[in-house]
Write a protein that holds these residues in place. Structure first.
Motif, PDB file in Angstrom:
ATOM      1  N   LEU A  42       5.095   6.654 -30.363  1.00 35.29           N
ATOM      2  CA  LEU A  42       6.085   6.618 -29.282  1.00 35.29           C
ATOM      3  C   LEU A  42       7.040   5.441 -29.426  1.00 35.29           C
ATOM      4  CD1 LEU A  42       3.728   7.523 -26.326  1.00 35.29           C
ATOM      5  CD2 LEU A  42       5.340   9.028 -27.485  1.00 35.29           C
ATOM      6  N   THR A  43       6.611   4.363 -30.061  1.00 34.45           N
ATOM      7  CA  THR A  43       7.491   3.200 -30.218  1.00 34.45           C
ATOM      8  C   THR A  43       8.470   3.371 -31.370  1.00 34.45           C
ATOM      9  OG1 THR A  43       5.925   2.034 -31.646  1.00 34.45           O
ATOM     10  CG2 THR A  43       5.758   1.629 -29.275  1.00 34.45           C
ATOM     11  N   ALA A  44       8.096   4.165 -32.365  1.00 32.35           N
ATOM     12  CA  ALA A  44       8.995   4.379 -33.508  1.00 32.35           C
ATOM     13  C   ALA A  44      10.266   5.107 -33.078  1.00 32.35           C
ATOM     14  CB  ALA A  44       8.274   5.169 -34.602  1.00 32.35           C
ATOM     15  N   TYR A  45      10.136   5.996 -32.126  1.00 33.87           N
ATOM     16  CA  TYR A  45      11.267   6.808 -31.670  1.00 33.87           C
ATOM     17  C   TYR A  45      12.391   5.962 -31.056  1.00 33.87           C
ATOM     18  CZ  TYR A  45      13.447  11.028 -29.742  1.00 33.87           C
ATOM     19  OH  TYR A  45      14.300  12.048 -29.435  1.00 33.87           O
ATOM     20  N   PRO A  46      12.114   5.104 -30.061  1.00 29.35           N
ATOM     21  CA  PRO A  46      13.205   4.312 -29.489  1.00 29.35           C
ATOM     22  C   PRO A  46      13.798   3.293 -30.453  1.00 29.35           C
ATOM     23  CG  PRO A  46      11.130   3.739 -28.436  1.00 29.35           C
ATOM     24  CD  PRO A  46      10.871   4.912 -29.320  1.00 29.35           C
ATOM     25  N   ILE A  47      12.979   2.819 -31.393  1.00 28.76           N
ATOM     26  CA  ILE A  47      13.534   1.903 -32.397  1.00 28.76           C
ATOM     27  C   ILE A  47      14.578   2.639 -33.222  1.00 28.76           C
ATOM     28  CG2 ILE A  47      12.985   0.623 -34.506  1.00 28.76           C
ATOM     29  CD1 ILE A  47      10.270  -0.078 -33.131  1.00 28.76           C
ATOM     30  N   GLY A  52      20.079   4.216 -34.917  1.00 30.62           N
ATOM     31  CA  GLY A  52      20.925   5.342 -35.322  1.00 30.62           C
ATOM     32  C   GLY A  52      22.389   5.202 -34.942  1.00 30.62           C
ATOM     33  N   PRO A  53      22.711   5.072 -33.645  1.00 27.92           N
ATOM     34  CA  PRO A  53      24.124   4.949 -33.266  1.00 27.92           C
ATOM     35  C   PRO A  53      24.775   3.675 -33.789  1.00 27.92           C
ATOM     36  CG  PRO A  53      22.783   5.462 -31.354  1.00 27.92           C
ATOM     37  CD  PRO A  53      21.851   5.199 -32.489  1.00 27.92           C
ATOM     38  N   LEU A  76      16.771  16.475 -36.658  1.00 27.80           N
ATOM     39  CA  LEU A  76      15.672  16.654 -35.709  1.00 27.80           C
ATOM     40  C   LEU A  76      14.795  17.836 -36.107  1.00 27.80           C
ATOM     41  CD1 LEU A  76      17.339  15.947 -32.249  1.00 27.80           C
ATOM     42  CD2 LEU A  76      15.471  14.677 -33.306  1.00 27.80           C
ATOM     43  N   ALA A  77      15.418  18.939 -36.480  1.00 28.95           N
ATOM     44  CA  ALA A  77      14.657  20.121 -36.887  1.00 28.95           C
ATOM     45  C   ALA A  77      13.840  19.829 -38.141  1.00 28.95           C
ATOM     46  CB  ALA A  77      15.601  21.297 -37.125  1.00 28.95           C
ATOM     47  N   ARG A  96       9.082   9.870 -36.951  1.00 29.34           N
ATOM     48  CA  ARG A  96       9.426   9.616 -35.541  1.00 29.34           C
ATOM     49  C   ARG A  96      10.622   8.674 -35.450  1.00 29.34           C
ATOM     50  NH1 ARG A  96       9.155  13.087 -32.496  1.00 29.34           N
ATOM     51  NH2 ARG A  96       9.280  11.676 -30.762  1.00 29.34           N
ATOM     52  N   ALA A  97      10.687   7.677 -36.325  1.00 28.80           N
ATOM     53  CA  ALA A  97      11.843   6.773 -36.332  1.00 28.80           C
ATOM     54  C   ALA A  97      13.106   7.534 -36.732  1.00 28.80           C
ATOM     55  CB  ALA A  97      11.602   5.602 -37.275  1.00 28.80           C
ATOM     56  N   LEU A  98      13.003   8.412 -37.714  1.00 28.79           N
ATOM     57  CA  LEU A  98      14.147   9.218 -38.128  1.00 28.79           C
ATOM     58  C   LEU A  98      14.574  10.178 -37.019  1.00 28.79           C
ATOM     59  CD1 LEU A  98      16.140   9.934 -40.365  1.00 28.79           C
ATOM     60  CD2 LEU A  98      14.419  11.533 -41.271  1.00 28.79           C
ATOM     61  N   ALA A  99      13.605  10.769 -36.343  1.00 31.76           N
ATOM     62  CA  ALA A  99      13.924  11.639 -35.211  1.00 31.76           C
ATOM     63  C   ALA A  99      14.598  10.837 -34.100  1.00 31.76           C
ATOM     64  CB  ALA A  99      12.665  12.314 -34.677  1.00 31.76           C
ATOM     65  N   GLY A 100      14.142   9.627 -33.864  1.00 30.63           N
ATOM     66  CA  GLY A 100      14.776   8.765 -32.871  1.00 30.63           C
ATOM     67  C   GLY A 100      16.203   8.426 -33.247  1.00 30.63           C
TER      68      GLY A 100
END
Length: 131
Positions: A42-47, A52-53, A76-77, A96-100
């Protein structure tokens, strides 16, 4: 366009919310004995969502919102597909980091596209995210 923005924003948020519900069972099912708690996913996603932006605005000065939306949805897919193949816990963190990151780019791109389309589009996108 407002309907697309609404649906995309709602689906984008759902991804991380569902993982929070199933994280306790992921260790037992996919990574027993790894010594790493799957809730750290769950932490990898917000990082990634923060990076990303920032990367996009830094390295892509000629920004095309609609192309970025399609590219982010494709990333994402792809990450979900690889995640479904039961990767190692380390690869799962990277996914998860890439998806974030893709989600952050998607949010940024959707907002720009919504602003370009007008007030109704911004409202639709915000409503989809809040749904």
């Amino acid at each position: 366009m407002p309907v697309f923005l609404f649906i995309t924003a709602a689906l984008q948020l759902t991804d991380n919310q569902v993982l929070a519900l199933v994280a306790p069972r992921l260790n037992a099912a996919f990574w027993p004995g790894s010594g790493i708690d799957a809730s750290w996913l769950l932490t990898a996603y917000p990082i990634g969502a923060a990076i990303g932006p920032l990367s996009l605005t830094r390295f892509a000065p000629s920004f095309h919102g609609r192309r970025a939306v399609v590219a982010a949805l494709a990333v994402l897919a792809a990450t979900q597909l690889v995640f479904a193949l039961q990767p190692t816990i380390e690869l799962a963190f990277a996914l998860r980091a890439l998806a974030g990151a893709a989600s952050g780019v998607l949010s940024y791109s959707l907002l720009i596209e919504a602003v370009n389309c007008g007030d109704r589009a911004v409202t639709a996108m915000t409503s989809g995210f809040l749904l």
